[in-house]
Motif scaffolding. Structure first.
Motif, PDB file in Angstrom:
ATOM      1  N   TYR A   1       0.846  -1.190   0.000  1.00 44.88           N
ATOM      2  CA  TYR A   1       0.000   0.000   0.000  1.00 44.88           C
ATOM      3  C   TYR A   1       0.882   1.241   0.000  1.00 44.88           C
TER       4      TYR A   1
ATOM      5  N   GLU B   1      -2.399   0.301  -4.585  1.00 42.61           N
ATOM      6  CA  GLU B   1      -2.320  -1.042  -4.021  1.00 42.61           C
ATOM      7  C   GLU B   1      -1.729  -1.988  -5.058  1.00 42.61           C
TER       8      GLU B   1
ATOM      9  N   ARG C   1      -4.306   6.644  -3.265  1.00 42.05           N
ATOM     10  CA  ARG C   1      -3.946   5.341  -2.710  1.00 42.05           C
ATOM     11  C   ARG C   1      -3.588   4.387  -3.848  1.00 42.05           C
TER      12      ARG C   1
END
Length: 452
Positions: A4, A33, A31
């Motif tokens: 992450y 991932e 974000r």
């Protein structure tokens, strides 16, 4: 392996001269991932007892092939031996993946103190996922302070949860304990061939609506807090039951292909993550605290309790290809996992007495009854409630150093034993899927706390 990376930018300002104070906050977030499954050593997953027939049915010629659909090695009971490491075989090259996604979000929050007694808070959050699109959610909360002794509060909000990358892409075979037997069960992604054959729907986001209301009361030595809540989750992600194929002469082409795929994965059943059902959870949390002088020290007593219930709402979220297989898609064990494996009633009574540098605490926790997940009617079992008692003695060696000795579960209490049918031949005496509380018994400890 999952990675992450999150970047936030937040701003906040309090306007103390407007009404009784207004706090404004806003910000943005990015974000990233990344999820990987890396293939392991061949011997950790391969079944070297598999073979393919390059001859005829009358004159078979078997060639060893760990992806073959014929077994050549059998246990004493006639069952075909499984391959790879036992318990959790290694990841094969077919399991290997490397996927990622990103999301960007922006939010705003305004907290308005209309008066010293009345507060309203409102917030919105917009988020865009690279694989699930956009969502806009909100929260509104309010508080009214009648006096220094009594306060009312309430909130309503919406929610959104994109399935994790693990739920979308994890695929592997492992040994699971089901109804007294060990089963080689494969978890397959929703875009896999076996998922397409069965008609498993593609994963989509969970959405929710939450409502809560309660009060706090400060009556001097006595403090009381009570909150009730209602949470509705639509398209909740669950873990399905185990689907099987068949290589019988009368089996359909679909079942034969499923059987072959499972054989290649060293699995006898196939399971998936799916948005199978909608749920509703209702509950009440309450805490009562009482502090008083006792002798030369102080005694604090806390009584806390939770009553909650989760139910299924509406029918099963399925697809036409799954017609007639709904009881596997959402089997009885999965229903019990959703609704009955967490105690509906839990209580906690704690006494903490402090005298100079010493303190002693006694904690009693009641875990209400739960049910063991199973698809076998004869193995259905309700596990009764239990009380677990913890005791500890602490001493402040210095201002920043504290020594504590004690024991958790001092009376060495265990959960009820499973029915013989659920134990099978594994010797699993206690529930491993109904986490009422642990089954390791008494735990004695010494702890040192250091504050810097």
């Amino acid at each position: 392996m999952i990675l992450y990376r999150t970047t936030n930018l937040d701003f906040t300002r309090f306007f103390k001269n407007t009404l009784s104070g207004i706090n404004v906050a806003f910000g943005a977030e990015h974000r990233y991932e990344n999820y990987k499954i890396i293939a392991g050593e061949e011997a950790s997953y391969a079944n070297y007892g598999n073979a393919i027939n390059v001859g005829t049915t009358a004159n078979p010629v078997l060639i060893p092939d760990f992806k073959g659909n014929l077994s050549t090695r059998f246990a004493a009971n006639g069952a075909a031996l499984t391959g790879g490491a036992q318990g959790f075989p290694g990841f094969s090259a077919d399991n290997a993946i490397n996927v990622n996604r990103s999301s960007v979000a922006a939010y705003g929050d305004v907290e308005v103190n209309f008066t010293e007694k009345f507060l309203v808070d409102g917030a919105v959050r917009f988020e865009n996922y690279s694989d699930f699109g956009s969502t806009l959610n909100f929260k509104v909360a309010g508080r009214y302070k009648f006096s220094d002794k009594f306060l009312l509060r309430a909130a309503v909000s919406s929610g959104f949860r994109a399935p994790s990358l693990q739920q979308r892409y994890f695929n592997a075979t492992s040994t699971v304990f089901i109804d007294g037997a060990f089963v080689e069960s494969g978890t397959f992604a929703n875009d896999s061939r076996v998922a397409q054959l069965l008609g498993i729907p593609n994963l989509k986001e969970e959405t929710s609506n939450s409502y809560s209301a309660g009060f706090t009361s400060n009556l001097g030595k006595v403090k009381i807090t009570v909150d009730g809540y209602l949470i509705r989750i639509d398209n909740r992600v669950i873990y399905t039951g185990g689907f099987t194929g068949s290589n019988a002469a009368t089996a359909s082409a679909q079942d034969r292909e499923i059987y072959t795929i499972l054989r290649q994965a060293n699995a006898s059943t196939a399971r998936f993550f799916a948005n199978a059902v909608n749920t509703e959870t209702k509950g009440i949390d309450a805490v009562i605290s009482y502090s008083t002088g006792l002798g030369k020290g102080t005694l604090r007593t806390d009584l806390a309790g939770t009553i909650s219930k989760t139910t299924l709402v509406g029918g099963i979220n399925t697809s036409p290809l799954l017609a007639g297989k709904e009881s596997i898609y959402l089997d009885e064990a999965s229903v019990i996992l959703l609704t009955k494996v967490v105690p509906r009633l839990k209580g906690n009574l704690t006494f903490d007495y402090t005298l100079d540098k010493f303190n002693v605490f006694l904690r009693n926790v009641y875990f209400g009854k739960v049910s063991q997940p199973t698809n076998v009617i004869a193995n259905r079992q309700e596990l009764p409630g239990r009380v677990i008692t913890d005791l500890g003695l602490g001493y402040n060696l210095t201002k920043n150093l504290k020594l504590t000795v004690g024991a958790n579960n001092i009376f060495d209490v265990y959960p009820a034993e499973l029915l013989v049918g659920s134990q099978g031949t594994s010797g699993q005496l206690y529930p491993n899927q109904a986490p009422q509380f642990g089954f390791l018994g008494r735990y004695v400890f010494t702890r040192i706390n250091v504050n810097f």
